[in-house]
Design an enzyme around this catalytic site. Structure first.
Site, PDB file in Angstrom:
ATOM      1  N   ASP A   1      56.961 -21.531  -4.236  1.00 27.49           N
ATOM      2  CA  ASP A   1      55.499 -21.633  -4.586  1.00 27.49           C
ATOM      3  C   ASP A   1      55.164 -23.238  -3.795  1.00 27.49           C
ATOM      4  OD1 ASP A   1      53.002 -21.787  -5.971  1.00 27.49           O
ATOM      5  OD2 ASP A   1      53.809 -23.034  -7.465  1.00 27.49           O
ATOM      6  N   LYS A   2      53.614 -23.407  -3.401  1.00 33.05           N
ATOM      7  CA  LYS A   2      53.359 -24.269  -2.919  1.00 33.05           C
ATOM      8  C   LYS A   2      52.977 -25.421  -3.779  1.00 33.05           C
ATOM      9  CE  LYS A   2      48.819 -24.572  -1.594  1.00 33.05           C
ATOM     10  NZ  LYS A   2      48.588 -25.878  -2.320  1.00 33.05           N
ATOM     11  N   THR A   3      51.862 -25.233  -4.718  1.00 30.28           N
ATOM     12  CA  THR A   3      51.260 -26.168  -5.411  1.00 30.28           C
ATOM     13  C   THR A   3      52.308 -26.748  -6.863  1.00 30.28           C
ATOM     14  OG1 THR A   3      49.345 -25.215  -5.288  1.00 30.28           O
ATOM     15  CG2 THR A   3      49.243 -26.718  -6.979  1.00 30.28           C
TER      16      THR A   3
ATOM     17  N   LYS B   1      33.181 -20.320   2.743  1.00 28.61           N
ATOM     18  CA  LYS B   1      34.032 -21.299   3.449  1.00 28.61           C
ATOM     19  C   LYS B   1      33.206 -22.661   3.607  1.00 28.61           C
ATOM     20  CE  LYS B   1      37.387 -18.443   5.442  1.00 28.61           C
ATOM     21  NZ  LYS B   1      38.208 -18.328   6.723  1.00 28.61           N
TER      22      LYS B   1
ATOM     23  N   LYS C   1      28.852 -29.130   4.041  1.00 24.66           N
ATOM     24  CA  LYS C   1      30.170 -29.209   4.735  1.00 24.66           C
ATOM     25  C   LYS C   1      30.910 -28.056   4.605  1.00 24.66           C
ATOM     26  CE  LYS C   1      32.192 -31.087   0.337  1.00 24.66           C
ATOM     27  NZ  LYS C   1      32.642 -32.096  -0.597  1.00 24.66           N
TER      28      LYS C   1
ATOM     29  N   ARG D   1      43.519 -31.240   5.782  1.00 22.65           N
ATOM     30  CA  ARG D   1      42.773 -30.380   5.685  1.00 22.65           C
ATOM     31  C   ARG D   1      41.259 -30.676   6.000  1.00 22.65           C
ATOM     32  NH1 ARG D   1      44.646 -28.852  -0.558  1.00 22.65           N
ATOM     33  NH2 ARG D   1      42.837 -27.405  -0.609  1.00 22.65           N
ATOM     34  N   THR D   2      40.598 -30.282   6.905  1.00 23.90           N
ATOM     35  CA  THR D   2      39.538 -30.652   7.672  1.00 23.90           C
ATOM     36  C   THR D   2      38.326 -30.177   7.016  1.00 23.90           C
ATOM     37  OG1 THR D   2      39.593 -28.880   9.445  1.00 23.90           O
ATOM     38  CG2 THR D   2      40.780 -31.145   9.982  1.00 23.90           C
TER      39      THR D   2
ATOM     40  N   LYS E   1      53.968 -11.838  -6.406  1.00 23.51           N
ATOM     41  CA  LYS E   1      55.077 -12.576  -5.969  1.00 23.51           C
ATOM     42  C   LYS E   1      56.493 -11.974  -6.489  1.00 23.51           C
ATOM     43  CE  LYS E   1      52.793 -17.089  -6.360  1.00 23.51           C
ATOM     44  NZ  LYS E   1      52.667 -18.379  -6.966  1.00 23.51           N
TER      45      LYS E   1
ATOM     46  N   ASP F   1      54.435 -18.592 -11.839  1.00 23.20           N
ATOM     47  CA  ASP F   1      55.764 -18.481 -11.073  1.00 23.20           C
ATOM     48  C   ASP F   1      56.756 -17.698 -11.920  1.00 23.20           C
ATOM     49  OD1 ASP F   1      54.663 -19.688  -8.609  1.00 23.20           O
ATOM     50  OD2 ASP F   1      54.786 -21.672  -9.753  1.00 23.20           O
TER      51      ASP F   1
END
Length: 1321
Positions: free
Chosen positions: A653-655, A811, A840, A869-870, A1038, A1062
């Site tokens: 997982d990422k977070t 976005k 933005k 993260r731009t 997943k 998860d």
């Protein structure tokens, strides 16, 4: 179709008994027989339909509850002196009156629109007659009084009978839920259960799982064979006790694990929640438990004049005359109390009262959001909120307008206005893995209802499913139909009585989400227990079996086959030798002899193997949990530690796993200069200069056009002034263009300000603007105030005209604001302040929106390479005319029934998103967990392919993949998003096959397409890639990916995560690792192994996984060798006895050999290690060798079989040759050599000595020497003291061991293993 009862729509309308809320009911068809007379001439069908109404509860017709408007007289002081539900007065509706069958409605100005009223029975009160002065006549009026004449307890007694009459829930059908009432359908209880067994199926299931292994079934058959006298050899306990011991350990471990799971479930099920309970107005709510009355705007009345005003009820006529033309106020539909319920006792239809930090226990629909319960009250009748209009059938708008124009709003009214917006934030990371706080809204229909009126609502929802991002339903307000009334409703057209509004995912909060807002949230339970999204997305827990177990099971089958073949060969040889000689009397038949040989050779398949392996697993678990380098590590599944050394795919997982979910503003670029780290101090200086007002007026505010002219330093260069202007412009834009709301709360006596937003990126940016000198002081739907953090003085105040929230498709987010020039001015007109549009968004969409420039693409690419993260920031000033044109077009597009989204986008693009002034680019970093980068690199070098599966956005996943070095610098990232066509899917697959060194980035929608139509083709291409990143994945996807890799590759898959989303993936994996996250322990509790940091995973796999696998492999082979060698000795002995199945070592000798004399030295092999920890981490390539399974393969197995046959034949053969064929001397020599051979073989196999090994080997030898005097029944003790015994033992032992050891040395010299090579470096 007429609507059912407003309170209990699930009940049939003609039911003689309703729930505790049922009261006197009217059948409108009985009230006006003309409407039901279909044969009456001159009446159309439509007219008949309009005259027909539903059966309604008479409490809706009660007098009282006048709308509390500033200019309302109604019933005068009578209406204001009653206490809500308890003290309402009603007039008795008699059956000889005349009038329309209409509901008595507020705001009616018709003198002839009187409604029948019912006086509740009050001790000492008389029931006055009621006159009807209306144009219609009521004939044959009939009233149904089933519950009116009964006590409250009678309603309560019917509850159990109603439960039995309820229909079972059909999970495939949609459902209708009455708010706060009982349901006609029996829904599942709200119980969490992760237990694998029940009291009834524990033994059958566990025994089946155990004996499904051929290994255990074989020993069960051997043990049962000893019940047959002809097959019995030695003690019965010799065969039964080991099997029983193994089963007791296994069953005890499973029982303990399941008890622990139930204990954790009980903690969650026993969590207390506040539930609103709705009772009949004026009735005692019950005496069985204490309740707290919920105070709200409609239930609060003055009670000081209650007794003196009750006498005025005797003259209903006088009050009606006063009320005519000004409307009546509806009495509360219910009386609300708060009670406490455990999570497991919650039911569908209950209304929960949730506060900040509470876990949502079931899937709910949000009904109301209140800033604070006490602030819903009003200190005067004139402060009634305007939103009560939704309760009314008629509203006197003119009276309301007069009131609002003549009276200034109080502070309480301002609080109520902000609380009535119906907004709350929830955290969903335990459900879908997304860290962004989600904004959830109460429907205006329910938000604007008083709490007592919530029982008039009905919710319709779809069938339970696992789609956590989708929901469709409706919310209905259920007043009776106002048939026959000529005055239309002010809220709706055509007099629609049922007000219906749609419900979407924005109105929901699923189970296991957490309330993040300060507001009190009232929510209706829609799905419970196993029907919640969380439960449906979680796969059932399963028993996990290690790969080593399956390999040993295969080897056991080979050994069993060898046993059977050897038995048949020996019996056949006996028959060949005997020839035609008939068997002697009393001699066993050939098949009995085969069975006896099978029992004798049962040591070939040693039952002690399971015992030793289980004890070894316990030792490995102890090492893992006591490792000081992995504090907090917990082993929850002790049956698979060896699999930690065989992992080839890691799904992460990422977070919360790779990242800390803590955003930090790292860099800002304004076109000519970039600021980061210490350079941010220069930004602060620019901001202080720009937002320091030089005006003497304290109320003067700064606008974009006035900000920078007054504060410029005269001595600075022109270039510096331009940079300063740009910096201040971009800081102001970032401080205004967001959806962040500041909140204050008291902690330890101090006021602490925190920020709420749906995106942690926005919070990070707002915190950054505060750090550089521009703080968000306050914000609501109407405006924002920015203040100086040092002085606290407001410096910027804006009115929010329009806001365009961020969407995954767009976005970007934008806001149109109007600047105030003075602090204390009222709401400015459009002409009196500057209007600016700020926006933005991602560089991919903003590059075409901002004006032409030559630096944007380069700078965003540079930041992306750093893993930031731009966000691109731009602005545009609008004239009043431009804004008015935009607003009109936008409103027109918003009302379109078809093509609404496209129309809105077209208007926005035409008027706003064109030629924006580019202000700058921000770079936000999602902080990685400690040592994530070196950990991922080490795991890749260990031959593990890493996949990242996350529920987060595509851009976020890409940034984290780059910043964590999951994707190497310069590596091509092939992105597949929003894939809907099959032909395009095939093109992507062809590309991936041709470029196997690229990284695949795929979203959940595209992944679903591949899993549905190109399952095998996709996984065959994906497993060849070094890295795969899947985003927007549901928990089910997943788990499906994990299963797909397992099934296709047949390799070991490890999944690691920290959130509730998860759990399915962790349970589907061969090895599930849970990280103890900030937001809960759900993943940790469901996992096989629990750790606290991601970097602990490297040690868990590379060190503990390696040791567990290598040790178990060596232990298993040694135990097989130990059993096989004694079986070979038995074979040699039987051959010498003319193939008779007689036991060589009986009773204690057989038991003692496998336990006392060899158990501890063999078990001490679990302490062996071939390399130390530093070398294992320094050379992770050593781990790659383990995945091939060479430590326990058919090759090594047959090597050990050959060694066992060689040593067994020599030991038994030479013992018989040098002593006697059959006798105690031979037994003494062969048994002694056998024990010493095993002890020395253990010593030869040890790579790294441990003091426990020395003690176990020496201690076992001394124990054997000490026990010899007690073995006189088996040995010739006198012979043991002779020199002949000693030299025979020494000679036979040397012949057995020296060739074996020499062969090992030669092999190690000629072809040294890898760990020997690195040890020599």
């Amino acid at each position: 179709m007429p609507p059912p009862s407003a309170h209990h729509p699930a009940r049939p309308p003609d039911s003689p008994v309703d729930d505790s809320d049922s009261d006197l009911e009217l059948d409108l068809e009985e009230l006006d027989p003309q409407s039901t007379d279909a044969a009456r001439p001159g009446r159309s069908v439509d007219q008949q339909q309009q005259q027909r109404g539903p059966r309604i509860a008479l409490r809706n017709l009660r007098m009282g509850g006048l709308r509390r408007g500033a200019n309302r007289n109604g019933y005068g002081e009578l209406g204001r002196s009653q206490d809500g539900g308890d003290e309402d007065a009603e007039a008795l509706l008699r059956d000889d009156g005349d009038g329309d069958n209409s509901r008595y409605s507020e705001g009616s100005a018709r003198g002839d629109d009187d409604a029948p009223l019912l006086n509740r029975r009050v001790s000492g009160a008389r029931r006055p007659r009621r006159s009807f002065s209306t144009t219609g006549s009521l004939r044959n009026l009939s009233l149904r009084l089933p519950s009116f004449m009964s006590a409250v307890t009678a309603d309560q007694d019917k509850g159990d009978d109603d439960e039995e009459d309820k229909e079972e829930d059909d999970p495939s059908a949609s459902r209708q839920v009455a708010v706060g009432g009982s349901q006609s359908t029996r829904f599942p209880p709200n119980i969490i259960s992760n237990a694998k067994y029940t009291a009834w199926n524990f033994l059958p299931v566990t025994l089946y799982n155990e004996f499904s292994f051929f290994f255990n079934m074989y020993f069960l058959l051997v043990a049962l064979s000893q019940a047959i006298p002809a097959l019995r050899i030695g003690y019965l306990t010799t065969y039964i006790a080991p099997l029983a011991f193994v089963l007791m350990i296994t069953l005890g471990k499973e029982a303990y694990d399941d008890i622990e799971r139930r204990r954790r479930d009980n903690e969650a099920n026993s969590e207390e929640y506040t539930v609103l309970q709705f009772g009949e107005p004026g009735r005692n709510f019950g005496t069985s438990r204490s309740h707290r009355r919920l105070k709200s705007s409609t239930s609060r009345k003055g009670s000081k004049r209650h007794m003196q005003d009750r006498d005025r009820l005797s003259d209903i006529q006088e009050e009606e005359e006063r009320a005519e033309g000004e409307g009546l106020r509806q009495s509360p539909s219910s009386q609300v109390f708060e009670i406490s319920k455990k999570s497991k006792d919650l039911k569908v239809g209950d209304v929960l009262k949730l506060s900040k930090g509470q876990r949502v226990p079931a899937d709910v629909i949000i009904l109301k959001c209140l800033t604070h319960e006490l602030r819903v009250q009003r200190t005067s009748e004139e402060a009634a909120p305007r939103e009560e209009a939704l309760l009314l059938d008629h509203v006197d708008d003119s009276a309301q307008g007069t009131s609002s124009s003549t009276q200034q709003p109080t502070a309480d009214e301002e609080v109520a206005k902000s609380s009535s917006t119906g907004e709350t934030f929830i955290r969903t990371d335990q459900l879908d893995g997304e860290t962004d706080w989600k904004l959830r809204l109460a429907s205006p229909l329910s938000q604007n209802l008083a709490s007592e009126e919530l029982v008039c609502l009905r919710v319709t929802g779809g069938k339970p499913d696992k789609k956590v991002n989708e929901f469709a339903g409706t919310l209905e307000l259920m007043p009776p139909r106002p048939d026959g009334m000529s005055t239309p409703y002010t809220q709706g057209s055509d007099g629609d009585a049922i007000k219906t509004v749609p419900l979407s995912i924005d109105n929901t909060a699923w189970a296991n989400t957490v309330i993040a807002s300060q507001a009190t949230t009232l929510a209706l339970i829609l799905y419970t227990g196993p029907q919640t999204r969380s439960a449906l997305s979680t796969s059932p827990s399963r028993s996990k079996t290690g790969l080593l177990e399956y390999e040993i099971n295969s080897l056991t089958k080979i050994l069993c086959f060898l046993t059977l073949a050897l038995s048949i060969i020996l019996v056949a040889l006996e028959n060949i030798k005997r020839g035609q000689t008939p068997p002697q009397p009393g001699q066993n038949a050939w098949y009995v002899k085969i069975m006896r040989f099978l029992v004798l050779f049962s040591t070939i398949v040693p039952i002690s193997l399971r015992v030793n392996l289980d004890l070894g697993k316990s030792v490995y678990s102890w090492f893992i949990q006591r490792d000081p380098g992995m504090p907090g590590a917990v082993v929850r599944t002790s049956t698979i530690p060896e699999d930690l050394g065989r992992i080839e795919y890691l799904l992460s997982d990422k977070t919360g796993t790779l990242t800390q979910n803590e955003m930090e503003m790292k860099k800002i670029h304004v076109g000519t200069v970039s600021y980061a780290n210490e350079a941010m101090d220069e930004v602060s200086d620019y901001v202080k200069q720009g937002f320091h007002s030089t005006s003497t007026a304290e109320s003067a505010l700064i606008t974009p056009s006035s900000t920078f002219t007054s504060a410029m330093n005269v001595g600075t260069t022109r270039t510096r002034r331009e940079i300063g202007s740009r910096v201040r412009d971009v800081v102001l834009a970032l401080a205004l263009c967001h959806n962040v709301t500041p909140t204050t709360e008291e902690e330890d006596g101090e006021i602490v300000t925190s920020y709420q937003a749906s995106s942690p990126d926005e919070i990070a940016i707002v915190r950054w603007t505060e750090s550089v000198g521009l703080r968000l002081a306050s914000r609501d739907r109407q405006g924002m105030v920015l203040a100086s953090p040092e002085t606290g003085k407001p410096v910027v105040k804006v009115r929010i005209l329009d806001i365009f929230p961020f969407t995954s498709e767009g976005k970007r987010m934008g806001v149109v604001v109007q600047f105030f020039e003075k602090l204390h001015l009222g709401v400015p007109t459009l002409e009196s302040g500057e209007i600016w549009f700020y926006q933005k968004g991602a560089d991919t969409v903003m590059s075409s929106i901002v004006a032409a420039n030559d630096w944007l693409d380069e700078e965003t690419a540079n930041m992306a390479r750093e893993g930031l993260r731009t966000l691109v920031v731009g602005r545009k000033r609008l004239s009043v005319k431009e804004y008015q044109e935009f607003s009109a077009k936008y409103q027109e597009a918003s009302l379109a029934m078809s093509g609404r989204e496209a129309g809105i986008q077209a208007v926005t693009s035409q008027y706003l998103e064109r030629d924006l002034e580019l202000l700058g680019v921000t770079g936000v970093e999602d902080k990685l967990q400690k040592d994530v980068k070196p950990s991922l690199e080490l795991l890749r070098n260990a031959g593990i392919k890493i996949w990242m599966l996350t529920g987060d956005k595509v851009e976020t996943a890409r940034c984290v993949a780059v910043s964590s070095k999951l994707v190497a610098r310069g590596q091509y990232i092939h992105t597949i998003a929003k894939l809907r066509r099959k032909d395009s899917a095939q093109e992507h697959l062809d590309f991936l096959r041709s470029k196997t060194d690229s990284c695949l980035l795929i979203d959940g929608e595209s992944l679903g397409m591949f899993l549905t139509h190109y399952r095998t083709e996709f996984v065959s291409a994906a497993v060849q890639l070094p890295t795969v990143v899947a985003c927007r994945c549901s928990p089910t996807q997943k788990a499906e990916v994990a299963k797909l890799i397992k099934d296709y590759t047949k390799k070991r898959v490890c999944c690691i995560g920290d959130g509730g989303n998860d759990v399915s993936m962790i349970q589907a994996a061969d090895v599930g690792v849970g990280i103890v996250g900030k937001e809960g322990r759900q993943a940790s509790l469901a996992a096989d192994f629990s750790i606290e940091q991601f970097h602990h995973l490297t040690k868990l796999l590379v060190w503990h996984g390696r040791n567990s696998y290598k040790r178990s492999a060596k232990l298993a082979q040694f135990v097989i060798h130990r059993g096989l060698i004694i079986a070979v000795c038995q074979t040699m002995y039987s051959i010498a006895l003319n193939f008779e199945p007689e036991g060589l070592y009986k009773d204690w000798l057989l038991v003692g050999y496998a336990t006392v004399y060899t158990a501890m030295p063999v078990l001490s092999l679990v302490l062996d290690k071939d390399v130390d920890e530093n070398l294992a981490s320094l050379y992770p390539e050593l781990y790659k060798e383990l995945t091939s399974g060479r430590s326990l393969s058919y090759r090594t197995f047959f090597v050990w079989v050959f060694v066992s046959i060689y040593q067994g034949c020599l030991i038994q053969g030479l013992s018989q040759v040098l002593t006697e064929v059959n006798g105690p001397r031979m037994v003494a020599v062969s048994y002694t050599v056998l024990v010493l051979n095993e002890l020395l073989m253990v010593a030869i196999e040890i790579t790294t000595w441990h003091w426990v090994m020395v003690i176990s080997i020496v201690g076992t030898f001394l124990m054997y020497i000490t026990s010899v005097p007690f073995l006189g029944a088996y040995f010739d003790l006198k012979f043991l003291l002779s020199v002949g015994f000693l030299w025979r033992v020494a000679a036979i032992g040397a012949i057995s061991l020296i060739p074996t050891y020499a062969g090992k040395l030669i092999r190690r010299t000629m072809k040294p293993p890898s760990y020997r090579k690195v040890q020599g470096i």
